[in-house]
Design an enzyme around this catalytic site. Sequence first.
Site, PDB file in Angstrom:
ATOM      1  N   LYS B 207     -24.863 -23.620 -14.985  1.00 43.75           N
ATOM      2  CA  LYS B 207     -24.139 -22.357 -14.826  1.00 43.75           C
ATOM      3  C   LYS B 207     -22.643 -22.565 -15.022  1.00 43.75           C
ATOM      4  O   LYS B 207     -22.071 -23.531 -14.548  1.00 43.75           O
ATOM      5  CB  LYS B 207     -24.392 -21.781 -13.429  1.00 43.75           C
ATOM      6  CG  LYS B 207     -25.772 -21.198 -13.279  1.00 43.75           C
ATOM      7  CD  LYS B 207     -25.887 -20.486 -11.955  1.00 43.75           C
ATOM      8  CE  LYS B 207     -27.266 -19.893 -11.775  1.00 43.75           C
ATOM      9  NZ  LYS B 207     -27.539 -18.794 -12.692  1.00 43.75           N
ATOM     10  N   GLU B 241     -31.849 -15.916  -1.004  1.00 40.86           N
ATOM     11  CA  GLU B 241     -32.654 -15.092  -1.901  1.00 40.86           C
ATOM     12  C   GLU B 241     -33.216 -13.933  -1.116  1.00 40.86           C
ATOM     13  O   GLU B 241     -33.528 -14.079   0.063  1.00 40.86           O
ATOM     14  CB  GLU B 241     -33.772 -15.931  -2.509  1.00 40.86           C
ATOM     15  CG  GLU B 241     -33.279 -16.833  -3.598  1.00 40.86           C
ATOM     16  CD  GLU B 241     -34.362 -17.759  -4.107  1.00 40.86           C
ATOM     17  OE1 GLU B 241     -34.837 -17.541  -5.216  1.00 40.86           O
ATOM     18  OE2 GLU B 241     -34.746 -18.678  -3.365  1.00 40.86           O
ATOM     19  N   ASP B 260     -37.010 -27.597  -1.114  1.00 39.38           N
ATOM     20  CA  ASP B 260     -37.004 -26.846  -2.368  1.00 39.38           C
ATOM     21  C   ASP B 260     -35.585 -26.644  -2.899  1.00 39.38           C
ATOM     22  O   ASP B 260     -35.368 -26.677  -4.095  1.00 39.38           O
ATOM     23  CB  ASP B 260     -37.687 -25.483  -2.137  1.00 39.38           C
ATOM     24  CG  ASP B 260     -37.821 -24.687  -3.423  1.00 39.38           C
ATOM     25  OD1 ASP B 260     -38.115 -25.322  -4.454  1.00 39.38           O
ATOM     26  OD2 ASP B 260     -37.632 -23.463  -3.394  1.00 39.38           O
ATOM     27  N   HIS B 265     -30.141 -28.352  -5.422  1.00 37.30           N
ATOM     28  CA  HIS B 265     -29.017 -27.470  -5.749  1.00 37.30           C
ATOM     29  C   HIS B 265     -27.842 -27.633  -4.787  1.00 37.30           C
ATOM     30  O   HIS B 265     -26.703 -27.810  -5.194  1.00 37.30           O
ATOM     31  CB  HIS B 265     -29.456 -25.999  -5.715  1.00 37.30           C
ATOM     32  CG  HIS B 265     -30.631 -25.708  -6.574  1.00 37.30           C
ATOM     33  ND1 HIS B 265     -30.775 -26.233  -7.834  1.00 37.30           N
ATOM     34  CD2 HIS B 265     -31.728 -24.945  -6.368  1.00 37.30           C
ATOM     35  CE1 HIS B 265     -31.905 -25.793  -8.364  1.00 37.30           C
ATOM     36  NE2 HIS B 265     -32.505 -25.020  -7.492  1.00 37.30           N
ATOM     37  N   LYS B 363     -35.295 -17.583   2.152  1.00 31.56           N
ATOM     38  CA  LYS B 363     -35.933 -16.470   1.437  1.00 31.56           C
ATOM     39  C   LYS B 363     -35.826 -15.228   2.313  1.00 31.56           C
ATOM     40  O   LYS B 363     -35.727 -15.327   3.529  1.00 31.56           O
ATOM     41  CB  LYS B 363     -37.420 -16.780   1.207  1.00 31.56           C
ATOM     42  CG  LYS B 363     -37.668 -18.068   0.466  1.00 31.56           C
ATOM     43  CD  LYS B 363     -37.558 -17.854  -1.007  1.00 31.56           C
ATOM     44  CE  LYS B 363     -37.729 -19.187  -1.733  1.00 31.56           C
ATOM     45  NZ  LYS B 363     -37.384 -19.091  -3.141  1.00 31.56           N
TER      46      LYS B 363
END
Lengths: 339, 513
Positions: B207, B241, B260, B265, B363
């Site tokens: 990105k 998210e 995850d 990241h 999430k």
Amino acid sequence: MIIDLPSTTTSQINSRLVRLRDEGGATTLGRVLTLVIVTEDGQRTDAAIDAANDASREHPCRVIVVARGARQAAPRLDAQIRVGGDAGASEVVVLRLYGELAKEGASCVMPLLLPDTPVVAWWPFEAPVSPSKDPIGQLAQRRITDAAAEKNPIKALETRRAHYAPGDTDLAWTRLTVWRAMLAASLDLPPYEKVTEAEVTGEADSPSTDLLAAWLTDRLKVPVKRFKATSGEGIVQVRLNRPGGEVDLHRPDGRVGTLAQPGQPSRSVALQRRSVRDCLAEELRRLDPDEVYAGALKSLSKVAKGRVPSAKPEEAPAEAAAEPANGKAARKAKAKAGS
Amino acid sequence: MTTSAKWRNPLRDPRDKRMPRIAGPSALVIFGVTGDLSRKKLMPAIYDLANRGLLPPGFGLVGFARRDWADQDFMKVVHDAVKEHARTPFNEAVWQQLAEGIRFVQGTFDDDEAFDSLASCLAALDAERGTGGNHAFYLSIPPSAFPTVVNQLKRAGLAQAKGDQWRRVVIEKPFGHDLKSAKELNRTVNEVFPEESVFRIDHYLGKETVQNILALRFANQLYEPIWNSNYVDHVQITMAEDIGLGGRAGYYDGIGATRDVIQNHLLQLLALIAMEEPVSFKPADLRAEKVKILSATRPAEPFEETTARGQYTGGWQGGQKVPGLLEEGGFSPESKTETFGAITCEVNTRRWAGVPFYLRTGKRLGRRVTEVAVVFKRAPHLPFDDTATEELGQNALVVRVQPDEGVTIRFGSKVPGNTMEVRDVTMDFGYGHSFTESSPEAYERLLLDVLLGEPSLFPKNDEVELSWEILDPVLEFWARKDEPALEKYKAGTWGPPSADAMTARTGRHWRRP
């Protein structure tokens, strides 16, 4: 939103711009440059603004259009501000200058330049003889002209050469980028041999063809011949001769090219002609002087003009199409005979 | 004839900045080509690259999957995916050129014959399209299938490059589920492909905003002097998210948010924010600094107070009724998988000693956002009345990674009026305002880098292993002590109460992104 300000002054335009920002939020924040478009007032003006708006999606900018109207009229400044949906990601200020004012565009542009950001001047059609000495050109770090859009493109290119100053650039050069990239990539592959001579074929009045030939002379230091094409648009064919076989990039229809080189199957390459907005977006990406372009301009005089369109460019692709397997060998043999 | 090493292409010139980097002759093989990622990201990215003229003229794209497809069927799938998801406008001439090189090989991973036909398919591409024996294998498949596939590639002679050719393999997260399994995975892959030909995709690193962190830090004079523990109070790295885990149970159950997202990241973001200036931007130098900072990073203890985890329950989110994790299809009703994870890291260097780095992900949180917030200390002395600065918070510099990419600076400003009153305001830099609406997708950049053999944006095996070394103690502690308890949080909120408690114990609080 389009706001008309008839018979106005630049300070009125400026205060209107500030008010628009207050009302409409941060529309003018984050602009990275000012693009000044200089043109005669007329229908073509809008085409240039549209191209600038498209390019502004990549480079949000303030666009100032200096549209020079009738010289005989009484001196007057009409302005139009376009923001939001009518201006892409930019804000557009159109200045229509009449009478004596038509020659004094720079004085109207100066107060509207964004503080401390680069200024780019663009003459989408007829350009001044020496862009760097033009009053508006002097405000700009970078001056974009378009030889192909002038009445006599080849002569225009010659003028560019004579009056080049660092920061000048021409869309005829921008249109070449894809061709240049493809040719450079082809020389990245074996056989790693020196090019002995090159030929460039294109329309008689295609300045890009001339520039491509000049660039090849400049970089390869070998004789380059420029032929006039009997059919096709813009640049039609480039051949680089080497002892081990030639690189042949041929674009008969202005859209898809065929690349043939030794040791590689012949392949089609998308080489569609680039739109003005594409070229402009590329130009705005670099704001430093383009030394490679300067080198190419300087070498324009070294290019040998072929009077008669060479027979070979017509013949070679036909042969390749008829007999793909033998064609390569045949061309290789011919290249050897020639060298 | 000169060799490739000695050859200097006369048409290339470092001053020629217009000239794009076009990948050399090559073919890309995608395993797991029927998956979502392949359809939504990879295929459109390949088309976009072709449309920008960055793929070689004879590029080959080979799909490998179980489906009983002919080349035409696969071509149709790619065509539809491109039409629907590509960033750049559809151009028939570009598509035709790309379509000529599209092939499909049908088979399963344990099927020797299928890999033999893949080998002959690639050999045919080399001959017809001139892909030059340069092949990249994109493994968009579960890691459990890695050993089979890489060994099949080896058996079929596809992993071994001859002469000037190259072979590269692209793998995606998860890179294992703990240090041990990560090492095992690295070993499996490295047995067949040497480390320099392994490209681990962490699409965050592709990105623009993430790469901009390096520009922001190392091209400017403004930030470096305050980029240390003298001025920085703490750093918050958030990846939230708003979606749930419906349909992803197979992958997610037992893995959880921490493995995850934080392992790859967030720790990569931490490395970029915290690392020292690299000697140069050469891949090896960049990596050396990242490795250095990751090896100085430890999770802060005691874990029952410095970490948090949670699991979302059903509720109303954004105008929709959403199920809780335990009601999502595929998850066991007793699932202990965390959907929210937060840890505190300390970076033991002179620059960062005493500055906590808070990392959180989850999430079904308030909204979809990824950002890095560097929160500064309060001014040591405020020459104002107490009442004047009541509303003044801490200065902060926020890198917004997605969406609305950009940088925000928060600082105090006088409220207009005849009293002196200072309040927080923000100054925004929006990537979309200053540059392009049409900046390339992360996958475009990364796929091109794979084909060019440019490794700087791909984490290497030591970085992956170091990240696990940071995370493993927390994961073990959670498994052993069950503390802090796995708390429930309502969908659409910013996580469980323990998340707030972990920052509140030192008088800090999470930013609402």
